[in-house]
Design a protein around this motif. Sequence first.
Motif, short mmCIF file in Angstrom:
data_model
loop_
_atom_site.label_atom_id
_atom_site.label_comp_id
_atom_site.label_asym_id
_atom_site.label_seq_id
_atom_site.Cartn_x
_atom_site.Cartn_y
_atom_site.Cartn_z
N VAL A 211 8.31 -0.13 -78.89
CA VAL A 211 7.21 -0.96 -79.39
C VAL A 211 5.93 -0.68 -78.62
O VAL A 211 5.95 -0.18 -77.50
CB VAL A 211 7.56 -2.46 -79.28
CG1 VAL A 211 8.69 -2.82 -80.21
CG2 VAL A 211 7.88 -2.84 -77.84
N ARG A 212 4.80 -0.97 -79.26
CA ARG A 212 3.53 -0.90 -78.55
C ARG A 212 3.47 -2.05 -77.55
O ARG A 212 4.11 -3.08 -77.76
CB ARG A 212 2.38 -1.00 -79.55
CG ARG A 212 2.32 0.14 -80.55
CD ARG A 212 1.17 -0.04 -81.54
NE ARG A 212 1.07 1.11 -82.44
CZ ARG A 212 1.71 1.21 -83.59
NH1 ARG A 212 2.50 0.21 -84.01
NH2 ARG A 212 1.58 2.29 -84.36
N ARG A 225 18.16 -9.33 -84.04
CA ARG A 225 19.01 -9.56 -85.20
C ARG A 225 20.27 -8.71 -85.08
O ARG A 225 20.39 -7.66 -85.72
CB ARG A 225 18.25 -9.26 -86.49
CG ARG A 225 17.02 -10.16 -86.65
CD ARG A 225 16.09 -9.70 -87.73
NE ARG A 225 14.95 -10.61 -87.81
CZ ARG A 225 14.79 -11.57 -88.73
NH1 ARG A 225 15.73 -11.73 -89.67
NH2 ARG A 225 13.73 -12.34 -88.72
N GLY A 226 21.17 -9.16 -84.19
CA GLY A 226 22.39 -8.39 -83.95
C GLY A 226 22.08 -7.11 -83.22
O GLY A 226 21.52 -7.12 -82.12
N ASP A 227 22.43 -5.99 -83.84
CA ASP A 227 22.18 -4.69 -83.22
C ASP A 227 20.87 -4.07 -83.70
O ASP A 227 20.67 -2.86 -83.59
CB ASP A 227 23.35 -3.74 -83.48
CG ASP A 227 23.61 -3.53 -84.98
OD1 ASP A 227 22.93 -4.19 -85.80
OD2 ASP A 227 24.49 -2.72 -85.31
N VAL A 228 19.99 -4.91 -84.25
CA VAL A 228 18.70 -4.45 -84.75
C VAL A 228 17.60 -5.29 -84.12
O VAL A 228 17.74 -6.50 -83.96
CB VAL A 228 18.64 -4.56 -86.29
CG1 VAL A 228 17.22 -4.33 -86.79
CG2 VAL A 228 19.58 -3.55 -86.94
N TYR A 229 16.49 -4.63 -83.78
CA TYR A 229 15.32 -5.35 -83.24
C TYR A 229 14.21 -5.26 -84.28
O TYR A 229 13.82 -4.16 -84.71
CB TYR A 229 14.86 -4.72 -81.93
CG TYR A 229 13.73 -5.48 -81.26
CD1 TYR A 229 13.99 -6.53 -80.40
CD2 TYR A 229 12.40 -5.13 -81.49
CE1 TYR A 229 12.96 -7.24 -79.79
CE2 TYR A 229 11.37 -5.83 -80.89
CZ TYR A 229 11.66 -6.88 -80.04
OH TYR A 229 10.63 -7.59 -79.45
N ARG A 230 13.70 -6.41 -84.73
CA ARG A 230 12.66 -6.45 -85.75
C ARG A 230 11.29 -6.65 -85.10
O ARG A 230 11.10 -7.57 -84.31
CB ARG A 230 12.92 -7.56 -86.76
CG ARG A 230 11.81 -7.71 -87.81
CD ARG A 230 12.19 -8.67 -88.91
NE ARG A 230 13.23 -8.12 -89.77
CZ ARG A 230 13.64 -8.70 -90.90
NH1 ARG A 230 13.09 -9.84 -91.30
NH2 ARG A 230 14.59 -8.15 -91.62
N TYR A 259 7.11 -5.51 -91.61
CA TYR A 259 7.85 -5.36 -90.36
C TYR A 259 8.55 -4.00 -90.34
O TYR A 259 8.63 -3.31 -91.37
CB TYR A 259 8.88 -6.49 -90.19
CG TYR A 259 9.96 -6.49 -91.25
CD1 TYR A 259 11.13 -5.74 -91.10
CD2 TYR A 259 9.82 -7.25 -92.42
CE1 TYR A 259 12.12 -5.73 -92.07
CE2 TYR A 259 10.80 -7.26 -93.39
CZ TYR A 259 11.95 -6.50 -93.21
OH TYR A 259 12.93 -6.50 -94.18
N ARG A 260 9.03 -3.63 -89.17
CA ARG A 260 9.88 -2.46 -89.05
C ARG A 260 11.06 -2.84 -88.16
O ARG A 260 10.98 -3.79 -87.37
CB ARG A 260 9.13 -1.26 -88.47
CG ARG A 260 8.72 -1.40 -87.01
CD ARG A 260 7.99 -0.15 -86.54
NE ARG A 260 7.76 -0.12 -85.09
CZ ARG A 260 6.72 -0.66 -84.50
NH1 ARG A 260 5.79 -1.31 -85.22
NH2 ARG A 260 6.59 -0.59 -83.19
N GLU A 261 12.16 -2.12 -88.29
CA GLU A 261 13.36 -2.43 -87.51
C GLU A 261 13.81 -1.20 -86.74
O GLU A 261 13.72 -0.06 -87.24
CB GLU A 261 14.47 -2.94 -88.42
CG GLU A 261 14.14 -4.29 -89.04
CD GLU A 261 15.25 -4.87 -89.90
OE1 GLU A 261 15.33 -6.10 -90.01
OE2 GLU A 261 16.04 -4.07 -90.44
N ARG A 345 9.41 6.23 -88.14
CA ARG A 345 9.59 4.86 -88.66
C ARG A 345 9.74 3.86 -87.53
O ARG A 345 9.15 2.77 -87.56
CB ARG A 345 10.82 4.82 -89.56
CG ARG A 345 10.66 5.54 -90.90
CD ARG A 345 11.97 5.59 -91.64
NE ARG A 345 11.84 6.20 -92.96
CZ ARG A 345 12.86 6.58 -93.71
NH1 ARG A 345 14.11 6.39 -93.27
NH2 ARG A 345 12.67 7.12 -94.89
N TRP A 346 10.52 4.20 -86.54
CA TRP A 346 10.78 3.26 -85.44
C TRP A 346 9.52 3.01 -84.61
O TRP A 346 9.32 1.91 -84.11
CB TRP A 346 11.91 3.78 -84.56
CG TRP A 346 13.22 3.88 -85.29
CD1 TRP A 346 13.55 3.27 -86.46
CD2 TRP A 346 14.37 4.65 -84.90
NE1 TRP A 346 14.83 3.59 -86.83
CE2 TRP A 346 15.36 4.44 -85.89
CE3 TRP A 346 14.66 5.48 -83.83
CZ2 TRP A 346 16.61 5.04 -85.82
CZ3 TRP A 346 15.91 6.08 -83.76
CH2 TRP A 346 16.88 5.85 -84.75
#
Length: 400
Positions: A211-212, A225-230, A259-261, A345-346
Amino acid sequence: MATTFQKCKKDKAEPCTKGRCGHPWTVRYREPGGRSGRQREKTFPSKKQAEAHGNQMEADKLQGVYLDPDRGKITVAAWWDEWLSAQILAPNTLRDYTGFAGNYLIPTLGRKTVAGVTPNDAQRVVKAMEEAGLMASTIGTRVIPMKAMFKAAVDNDRIAKDPCRGLKLPRVSSKAVDLDEIPTLPEVVRIAAEMPAEYRLNVWLISGVGVRPSEAFAASEDCCRGDVYRVYRQTTEKGDGKGNRKGLVPLKHRAAGDYREVPLARWLAGEITRHTARHGVHALLGASGLFFVTKAGELLTHEGFYYHWRQVMKKLGLKYKPHDLRHFFASTMLAAGVSLLEVSRWLGHRSIRVTADTYGHLVPDSWNRGRKAMEDAMRPQMKAIKGGAPNGPEEVAQAA
C-alpha cells in the motif's frame, strides 16, 4: 457574399476623390443564417487583405466551420473560471488545478484573450514552471488542466485551433526504480524494530501488501477480510472537501467506493492482531476501527509519520523514503514469479505500463528464460536439418 470597399469613398459630406488615396479598406459580410445573420465589418490596410479575409469568412460558412470572433475575445482568466466551474473534481485535484492557475497560468496568460493565445504563449507557461524549478514529471501533470481548458475552448467554438497542440514538455527521466532505492529484508526488519510501537504496523503494511503510505495510515479493521487485505481509502492533508484539513478520501486514480484487494500473508495478519490487541482501534471523522492516530488523537498523515521516519533513518544511517517500502513489496513479488499484471493490480497503478516502466527490469532471469524458450522451440528442428542451420523459414518448414 462579402463586399469590399473604402468608407472614405462613401462619405456623404466629403467623399474622397483620389483613385489611390491610401485610406483603409473594409470588408462586410454576414454570419451564417442568410439575411437574418448578423452583419460584420473588419478594416484592413490594403484591399488585398480585406478581400482575403472576406473570402475566408465565406469559405468557413460553406464548410460549417465559421466562428464568431467575439466568442474568442474572453480573457484566459475569465475562461479558466468558466471552465473550472463546470468540472467535477476531487478536492485534492481542485486544489492542484487552482494552484497551477494562480502560480503559472494566470500570471503568464491571464490578460490575453483566448483567441489571442498562440502556441508560443502556451510554451511560455511551461518555461515558467521550468524556471521555477519544477520537475519534468510535475510539469507534465500541471499542464493537464491547461490542455483541457483550451480543448474545451475549441469544442465550445471559441477558437478554431488549440494552442496546446504540439506543446513541448521537458524530457522525463527514466521511471525505472534504482536498485539502491529498494530496502533489503534485513533493513525492513531493522526499520520496523526502531519505529515507535504504535506506528510499527505501517512499515509492515507498506512492505507486506504494497500500500501507499497514505493508504496505510487509513487502515482499519474492515480492511482485513480473511486472507485478503482490502484497500479502499487514504488519508490527506489537503482537505477532504468537508471542511477538514486532514481527512479520509478515495484512492488515487479511483472514485469513491472503488477498492483493490491484495493477498494477506499469515504473518502480517498476526502483526495486525498484535497491534490491535496492544493499541486498540479508533473512531475519527465518521470512520471506526482505525489502526492509527497521532498522540494528539488526530488522524495520522504524512506530517505525523515522517517525523518518526526521519528519526529512524538517522539512527540507522539509511536514506530511504516510506514509499521505498512499496519497492520492496514489488521486487519481492516479481522475484517470486508473480506476473507484472497481478503486481500492477495489487499496487493500484493506473495501468500496467506504469508497473512495467518502474519494475520491468526487475523481472528475474527474463533474458535467460527468453533465450531458453527459443532454444527449446528450435533445437528439434535444427537437429533435423543436416548440414547445420537453415537458411530461412522455408527450410525450417520443410524440416518440420
